[in-house]
Each structure stands twice: as structure tokens, then as C-alpha cells.
Design an enzyme around this catalytic site. Sequence first.
Site, PDB file in Angstrom:
ATOM      1  N   GLY A  30      39.760  49.777  33.684  1.00  0.00           N
ATOM      2  CA  GLY A  30      39.748  48.388  33.224  1.00  0.00           C
ATOM      3  C   GLY A  30      40.854  47.516  33.799  1.00  0.00           C
ATOM      4  O   GLY A  30      40.786  46.289  33.708  1.00  0.00           O
ATOM      5  N   VAL A  34      37.317  45.435  39.502  1.00  0.00           N
ATOM      6  CA  VAL A  34      36.063  45.212  38.774  1.00  0.00           C
ATOM      7  C   VAL A  34      36.336  45.104  37.272  1.00  0.00           C
ATOM      8  O   VAL A  34      35.791  44.226  36.587  1.00  0.00           O
ATOM      9  CB  VAL A  34      35.043  46.333  39.066  1.00  0.00           C
ATOM     10  N   TYR A 161      34.733  60.972  48.891  1.00  0.00           N
ATOM     11  CA  TYR A 161      34.385  59.955  47.876  1.00  0.00           C
ATOM     12  C   TYR A 161      32.880  59.940  47.642  1.00  0.00           C
ATOM     13  O   TYR A 161      32.391  59.913  46.516  1.00  0.00           O
ATOM     14  CB  TYR A 161      34.866  58.611  48.401  1.00  0.00           C
ATOM     15  N   PRO A 188      27.028  49.184  43.522  1.00  0.00           N
ATOM     16  CA  PRO A 188      27.455  47.917  44.123  1.00  0.00           C
ATOM     17  C   PRO A 188      27.636  48.034  45.636  1.00  0.00           C
ATOM     18  O   PRO A 188      27.925  49.140  46.132  1.00  0.00           O
ATOM     19  CB  PRO A 188      28.808  47.622  43.463  1.00  0.00           C
ATOM     20  N   ASN A 190      30.029  46.277  48.859  1.00  0.00           N
ATOM     21  CA  ASN A 190      31.482  46.069  48.873  1.00  0.00           C
ATOM     22  C   ASN A 190      31.868  44.927  47.937  1.00  0.00           C
ATOM     23  O   ASN A 190      31.201  43.903  47.901  1.00  0.00           O
ATOM     24  CB  ASN A 190      31.944  45.727  50.303  1.00  0.00           C
ATOM     25  N   VAL A 191      32.932  45.125  47.173  1.00  0.00           N
ATOM     26  CA  VAL A 191      33.366  44.161  46.157  1.00  0.00           C
ATOM     27  C   VAL A 191      34.704  43.544  46.569  1.00  0.00           C
ATOM     28  O   VAL A 191      35.530  44.202  47.203  1.00  0.00           O
ATOM     29  CB  VAL A 191      33.565  44.852  44.796  1.00  0.00           C
ATOM     30  N   HIS A 204      40.720  47.616  50.868  1.00  0.00           N
ATOM     31  CA  HIS A 204      39.483  47.317  51.589  1.00  0.00           C
ATOM     32  C   HIS A 204      39.731  46.149  52.534  1.00  0.00           C
ATOM     33  O   HIS A 204      40.783  45.512  52.483  1.00  0.00           O
ATOM     34  CB  HIS A 204      38.375  46.957  50.597  1.00  0.00           C
ATOM     35  N   ARG A 234      28.453  44.078  56.736  1.00  0.00           N
ATOM     36  CA  ARG A 234      28.656  44.425  55.339  1.00  0.00           C
ATOM     37  C   ARG A 234      28.017  43.382  54.424  1.00  0.00           C
ATOM     38  O   ARG A 234      27.923  42.209  54.779  1.00  0.00           O
ATOM     39  CB  ARG A 234      30.162  44.481  55.010  1.00  0.00           C
ATOM     40  N   ASP A 296      35.851  51.587  63.377  1.00  0.00           N
ATOM     41  CA  ASP A 296      34.936  50.608  62.801  1.00  0.00           C
ATOM     42  C   ASP A 296      34.310  51.117  61.507  1.00  0.00           C
ATOM     43  O   ASP A 296      33.799  50.364  60.701  1.00  0.00           O
ATOM     44  CB  ASP A 296      33.787  50.316  63.788  1.00  0.00           C
TER      45      ASP A 296
HETATM   46  P1  NAP Z   1      40.656  49.590  41.711  1.00  0.00           P
HETATM   47  O1  NAP Z   1      40.933  48.133  41.716  1.00  0.00           O
HETATM   48  O2  NAP Z   1      41.397  50.506  42.619  1.00  0.00           O
HETATM   49  O3  NAP Z   1      40.811  50.122  40.193  1.00  0.00           O
HETATM   50  C1  NAP Z   1      40.691  51.495  39.948  1.00  0.00           C
HETATM   51  C2  NAP Z   1      40.825  51.672  38.454  1.00  0.00           C
HETATM   52  O4  NAP Z   1      40.696  53.057  38.132  1.00  0.00           O
HETATM   53  C3  NAP Z   1      42.179  51.195  37.933  1.00  0.00           C
HETATM   54  O5  NAP Z   1      42.005  50.619  36.662  1.00  0.00           O
HETATM   55  C4  NAP Z   1      42.960  52.491  37.847  1.00  0.00           C
HETATM   56  O6  NAP Z   1      43.991  52.476  36.870  1.00  0.00           O
HETATM   57  C5  NAP Z   1      41.852  53.438  37.404  1.00  0.00           C
HETATM   58  N1  NAP Z   1      42.218  54.826  37.700  1.00  0.00           N
HETATM   59  C6  NAP Z   1      42.430  55.381  38.920  1.00  0.00           C
HETATM   60  N2  NAP Z   1      42.785  56.677  38.775  1.00  0.00           N
HETATM   61  C7  NAP Z   1      42.814  56.934  37.438  1.00  0.00           C
HETATM   62  C8  NAP Z   1      43.120  58.078  36.646  1.00  0.00           C
HETATM   63  N3  NAP Z   1      43.476  59.233  37.205  1.00  0.00           N
HETATM   64  N4  NAP Z   1      43.049  57.969  35.294  1.00  0.00           N
HETATM   65  C9  NAP Z   1      42.685  56.795  34.721  1.00  0.00           C
HETATM   66  N5  NAP Z   1      42.372  55.666  35.411  1.00  0.00           N
HETATM   67  C10 NAP Z   1      42.447  55.755  36.750  1.00  0.00           C
HETATM   68  O7  NAP Z   1      39.116  49.882  41.998  1.00  0.00           O
HETATM   69  P2  NAP Z   1      37.840  48.928  41.846  1.00  0.00           P
HETATM   70  O8  NAP Z   1      37.546  48.325  43.182  1.00  0.00           O
HETATM   71  O9  NAP Z   1      37.977  48.058  40.635  1.00  0.00           O
HETATM   72  O10 NAP Z   1      36.701  50.027  41.576  1.00  0.00           O
HETATM   73  C11 NAP Z   1      36.121  50.169  40.306  1.00  0.00           C
HETATM   74  C12 NAP Z   1      34.863  50.994  40.497  1.00  0.00           C
HETATM   75  O11 NAP Z   1      33.994  50.312  41.409  1.00  0.00           O
HETATM   76  C13 NAP Z   1      35.147  52.365  41.112  1.00  0.00           C
HETATM   77  O12 NAP Z   1      34.353  53.348  40.462  1.00  0.00           O
HETATM   78  C14 NAP Z   1      34.715  52.193  42.569  1.00  0.00           C
HETATM   79  O13 NAP Z   1      34.291  53.432  43.108  1.00  0.00           O
HETATM   80  C15 NAP Z   1      33.579  51.224  42.421  1.00  0.00           C
HETATM   81  N6  NAP Z   1      33.257  50.465  43.656  1.00  0.00           N
HETATM   82  C16 NAP Z   1      34.210  49.668  44.231  1.00  0.00           C
HETATM   83  C17 NAP Z   1      33.875  48.961  45.416  1.00  0.00           C
HETATM   84  C18 NAP Z   1      34.873  48.050  46.098  1.00  0.00           C
HETATM   85  O14 NAP Z   1      34.558  47.545  47.187  1.00  0.00           O
HETATM   86  N7  NAP Z   1      36.033  47.811  45.526  1.00  0.00           N
HETATM   87  C19 NAP Z   1      32.586  49.075  45.962  1.00  0.00           C
HETATM   88  C20 NAP Z   1      31.641  49.887  45.320  1.00  0.00           C
HETATM   89  C21 NAP Z   1      31.991  50.576  44.153  1.00  0.00           C
HETATM   90  P3  NAP Z   1      45.508  52.046  37.290  1.00  0.00           P
HETATM   91  O15 NAP Z   1      45.446  50.567  37.384  1.00  0.00           O
HETATM   92  O16 NAP Z   1      46.349  52.556  36.188  1.00  0.00           O
HETATM   93  O17 NAP Z   1      45.778  52.723  38.622  1.00  0.00           O
HETATM   94  O1  GFB Z   2      36.423  47.626  53.270  1.00  0.00           O
HETATM   95  P1  GFB Z   2      36.594  48.625  54.376  1.00  0.00           P
HETATM   96  O2  GFB Z   2      37.956  49.214  54.579  1.00  0.00           O
HETATM   97  O3  GFB Z   2      35.651  49.862  54.146  1.00  0.00           O
HETATM   98  O4  GFB Z   2      36.095  47.901  55.727  1.00  0.00           O
HETATM   99  P2  GFB Z   2      34.132  50.167  54.508  1.00  0.00           P
HETATM  100  C1  GFB Z   2      36.355  48.540  56.946  1.00  0.00           C
HETATM  101  C2  GFB Z   2      35.880  47.654  58.094  1.00  0.00           C
HETATM  102  O5  GFB Z   2      36.738  46.494  58.200  1.00  0.00           O
HETATM  103  C3  GFB Z   2      36.017  48.435  59.402  1.00  0.00           C
HETATM  104  C4  GFB Z   2      37.473  46.571  59.431  1.00  0.00           C
HETATM  105  O6  GFB Z   2      35.087  47.966  60.327  1.00  0.00           O
HETATM  106  C5  GFB Z   2      37.430  48.055  59.810  1.00  0.00           C
HETATM  107  O7  GFB Z   2      37.645  48.203  61.218  1.00  0.00           O
HETATM  108  N1  GFB Z   2      38.851  46.084  59.227  1.00  0.00           N
HETATM  109  C6  GFB Z   2      39.459  45.127  59.998  1.00  0.00           C
HETATM  110  C7  GFB Z   2      39.712  46.482  58.287  1.00  0.00           C
HETATM  111  N2  GFB Z   2      40.724  44.955  59.610  1.00  0.00           N
HETATM  112  C8  GFB Z   2      40.916  45.777  58.532  1.00  0.00           C
HETATM  113  C9  GFB Z   2      42.026  46.021  57.680  1.00  0.00           C
HETATM  114  O8  GFB Z   2      43.132  45.456  57.842  1.00  0.00           O
HETATM  115  N3  GFB Z   2      41.850  46.915  56.662  1.00  0.00           N
HETATM  116  C10 GFB Z   2      40.653  47.557  56.456  1.00  0.00           C
HETATM  117  N4  GFB Z   2      40.522  48.398  55.422  1.00  0.00           N
HETATM  118  N5  GFB Z   2      39.555  47.370  57.261  1.00  0.00           N
HETATM  119  C11 GFB Z   2      34.422  51.721  52.442  1.00  0.00           C
HETATM  120  C12 GFB Z   2      34.354  53.184  52.075  1.00  0.00           C
HETATM  121  O9  GFB Z   2      33.893  51.553  53.737  1.00  0.00           O
HETATM  122  O10 GFB Z   2      33.623  50.954  51.572  1.00  0.00           O
HETATM  123  C13 GFB Z   2      34.874  53.379  50.686  1.00  0.00           C
HETATM  124  O11 GFB Z   2      35.130  53.961  53.000  1.00  0.00           O
HETATM  125  C14 GFB Z   2      34.401  52.320  49.704  1.00  0.00           C
HETATM  126  O12 GFB Z   2      34.486  54.672  50.260  1.00  0.00           O
HETATM  127  C15 GFB Z   2      34.194  50.935  50.302  1.00  0.00           C
HETATM  128  O13 GFB Z   2      33.240  52.722  49.063  1.00  0.00           O
HETATM  129  C16 GFB Z   2      33.329  50.062  49.404  1.00  0.00           C
HETATM  130  O14 GFB Z   2      33.223  49.125  53.955  1.00  0.00           O
HETATM  131  O15 GFB Z   2      34.029  50.469  55.958  1.00  0.00           O
END
Ligand code: NAP
Ligand code: GFB
Length: 340
Positions: A30, A34, A161, A188, A190-191, A204, A234, A296
Site C-alpha cells: 500500500g 499503485v 519475476y 496491468p 507498465n504503470v 522503471h 510499451r 533494450d
Molecule cells: P512499488 O512502488 O515498488 O511498491 C512495492 C510495494 O510492495 C511497497 O509498498 C513495498 O513496501 C511492498 N513490499 C515490497 N517488499 C515487501 C515485503 N517483503 N513485505 C511487505 N511489503 C513489501 O511497486 P508498484 O509498482 O506499486 O507495484 C505494485 C504491484 O504492481 C506489484 O505486484 C507489481 O508486480 C505490480 N506491477 C507493477 C508494474 C509497474 O510498472 N510498476 C507493472 C505491472 C504490475 P515498502 O514501501 O515498505 O518497501
Molecule cells: O520500464 P523498463 O525498465 O522495463 O523499460 P520493461 C525498459 C526499456 O526502457 C528498455 C529503456 O528498452 C530500456 O532500454 N530505457 C531507457 C530505460 N532509459 C532507461 C532508464 O534510464 N531506465 C530504465 N529502466 N529503462 C519490465 C520488467 O520490463 O517491465 C519488469 O523487467 C516489470 O519485470 C516491468 O514487470 C513492468 O518494460 O522493459
Amino acid sequence: SNFKNIELCHISKIQTKMSEEKSVILVTGGTGLVGQAIKTVIEEEKQQQKSNNETWIFCGSKEADLRDKAQTEAFFEKHKPTHVIHLAAMVGGLFHNMAHNLDFFRENMAINDNVLNASYKNNVKKVVSCLSTCIFPDKTTYPIDETMVHNGPPHSSNYGYSYAKRMIDVLNRGYHEMHGCMYTSVIPCNVFGPHDNFNLESSHVIPALIRRMDDAMQKGDATFTVMGSGKPLRQFIYSLDLARLFVWVLRNYNSVEPIVLSVDEEDEVTISTVAEMIKKAHNYPGEIVYDTTKADGQYKKTASNHKLRSLYKDFKFTPFETAIHDTVAWFRQNRDHARL
Ligand code: NAP
Ligand code: GFB
């Protein structure tokens, strides 16, 4: 069409049911991107007096390290949730996944098994967990949809993952088949948004570009480096839109089958387009260059949101450019207490 009728009539029955009884909704994860967006949406509802008899609890790892079974069980016994939105996970961008695939697998396997088992032991009525469009098979046809989660190995960059996330779907089926639990999951794309993780090792792409371009503005750098070629495609969903969809799923969607929560296929953009949008939002005067020695990752992972659109017809996504602008503004106003 009869699928829709069954689903819709089922949906309306559950909707009235949940709003009549007192619910305690626990949001694991929380404190993250997200989770904080869901908190914002729920607070908006309360201000509009839409508040019903729902108590919402948002927890992070300080309240309970969910990798630890005993801490997880004690936390569930203390709060006795009736519903759970399970977001807690080890989460990161491409480069963080490439460097820590084993940790991503083990930590997320532990968290997911503990949370679902504690939910079962505490008779939680419904759990909505979170997968991701990046866990689908790397070799696949497009658009990807909910039926394809297990159709082949994921991309090598994030196999840890991806397999841990896929096991949530396996656990959901097991708890439903053996104990009749209503455990489901959303997928979802990418967020991004306020309260994101802006740390350079683990973030990300969008928060990384926003943070690094703010650094470049402050240092007056003449060029800004985007990693990779900028060509990968993406779909990006604004965290507040995802939050609204999560709350809708909690209150209305009652199938064990996962549901994709993504913008439309035609809203897919290249990393270069994103970088140019962030440049515009920052008003950055320098030149964007590409470091093609950096990975990439997956070229594309285009997902269909047809199932969502057929069940929630009039949902409106925030225009991408507006969402980018708002996130850049949020970062610049909150940089001093953001996750850097
Ligand atoms: P986030 O900002 O990194 O937040 C992760 C959350 O999980 C934080 O509240 C963190 O708590 C908690 N957490 C991590 N390890 C924990 C542990 N050992 N015990 C209890 N809590 C723990 O991630 P997010 O982007 O909001 O992701 C939320 C969900 O969306 C995840 O399931 C992720 O896989 C999914 N998701 C994210 C993306 C994306 O692009 N971001 C895309 C698709 C799906 P602390 O704050 O205390 O560390
Ligand atoms: O969000 P991202 O790191 O993850 O995006 P994915 C990666 C893409 O962005 C690659 C380019 O094409 C990178 O080369 N990029 C450019 C960068 N500059 C940067 C930078 O400064 N930082 C990062 N991080 N990327 C993830 C999965 O894939 O998607 C995870 O590996 C997760 O598991 C997430 O689920 C939603 O979209 O490639």
C-alpha cells in the site's frame, strides 16, 4: 453474449452485497506506486461522500515483512481483512530484473504464498492479486490476452519475476478448486505516476527518465542519454487509472480468470516517444542521445484489453501526455521526499 449476461448479472449481485456488509480491505504494498494511487482514489470517494461501510488499510514492509510467514499470519490475525488487494512484491525495471532474477523469484514466491495462505486461514472473502504484461511468453502471437499466461517461457531478462507472478495464477486456481476461494488477479501493462520509485538502480523507464532529466536540467547538461535504442514498444497506464480499475475489479469482477488492465493496443508508444514527451514536460533544452550498448529488453508485449472493455464499457483513460505532465510536475514538487 451469454458469457456477458452471466458475468454482468453476477457482477450486480456481488456489488450490492459488498456495499451492504461491513468490509475491511487490506492493500498489501500500500505504500508503493499503485498502492498510493488506490489510496488517492479511495480518499476522493470519501470526500464525495461515496464512502460506504468499507475500512481500508494500506501497509508496507514496516508493518509486516510478508516474506516472513509468522509476520504475515500475525498481521492478518490482527487486522482480520474481509478483502485483500495484494500488491506487495519485489518490483523493478529491466536492469534491476536482469541483475537479480533469483531474488525476484524467491522473494515474490515467499510473499505470494504467505499472503494467499494467510488469506485462506483468515477466511478472506476475496483476494485480487497483481500480475504484469511482462510475464507473458516471449515467443508469442499478438495481441497477447489473458489465456496466454503459461504458453511458453518468459523473456530471459525477467524470468525470476515472471515465473513467481505466474505462480499467483496457479495458487488462485488451487485455492478456488480445493476451497472455493474467490482469489483472482489483474494483469496491468507498465504503470507510472506519482509516488513511483525513482531510484536509478531499480526504477522503471518513465520514473528513471523523469528523475535523470531533472538532474540534467539542474546540472545544465547539453545532452541527455536514453538507454538502449529507444525502439521498443510499451503500453503505459497512469497509476490513478489503474487504481480506479482495481477498485472496480474488487467490487465487481468475480472470476478466478485473470483480467488485463491496460490501455488500448493502439496506445502503444516507443521509448523514444516517451523520452520526447518527458523532454517537453521538463522543457529540457538539451539533445537526446541513445546508448545502444545498453539492453533494450523485450521489443514489445502488446496486450489486448478487450475483456476489460467488454465488461467496463465507458472507462476513460487519462491522455498519456497529460499523465506524463502531471507526473513530472509531481516529481519536481516532491523530489525531496520521493524514493530516489
Ligand atoms: P512499488 O512502488 O515498488 O511498491 C512495492 C510495494 O510492495 C511497497 O509498498 C513495498 O513496501 C511492498 N513490499 C515490497 N517488499 C515487501 C515485503 N517483503 N513485505 C511487505 N511489503 C513489501 O511497486 P508498484 O509498482 O506499486 O507495484 C505494485 C504491484 O504492481 C506489484 O505486484 C507489481 O508486480 C505490480 N506491477 C507493477 C508494474 C509497474 O510498472 N510498476 C507493472 C505491472 C504490475 P515498502 O514501501 O515498505 O518497501
Ligand atoms: O520500464 P523498463 O525498465 O522495463 O523499460 P520493461 C525498459 C526499456 O526502457 C528498455 C529503456 O528498452 C530500456 O532500454 N530505457 C531507457 C530505460 N532509459 C532507461 C532508464 O534510464 N531506465 C530504465 N529502466 N529503462 C519490465 C520488467 O520490463 O517491465 C519488469 O523487467 C516489470 O519485470 C516491468 O514487470 C513492468 O518494460 O522493459
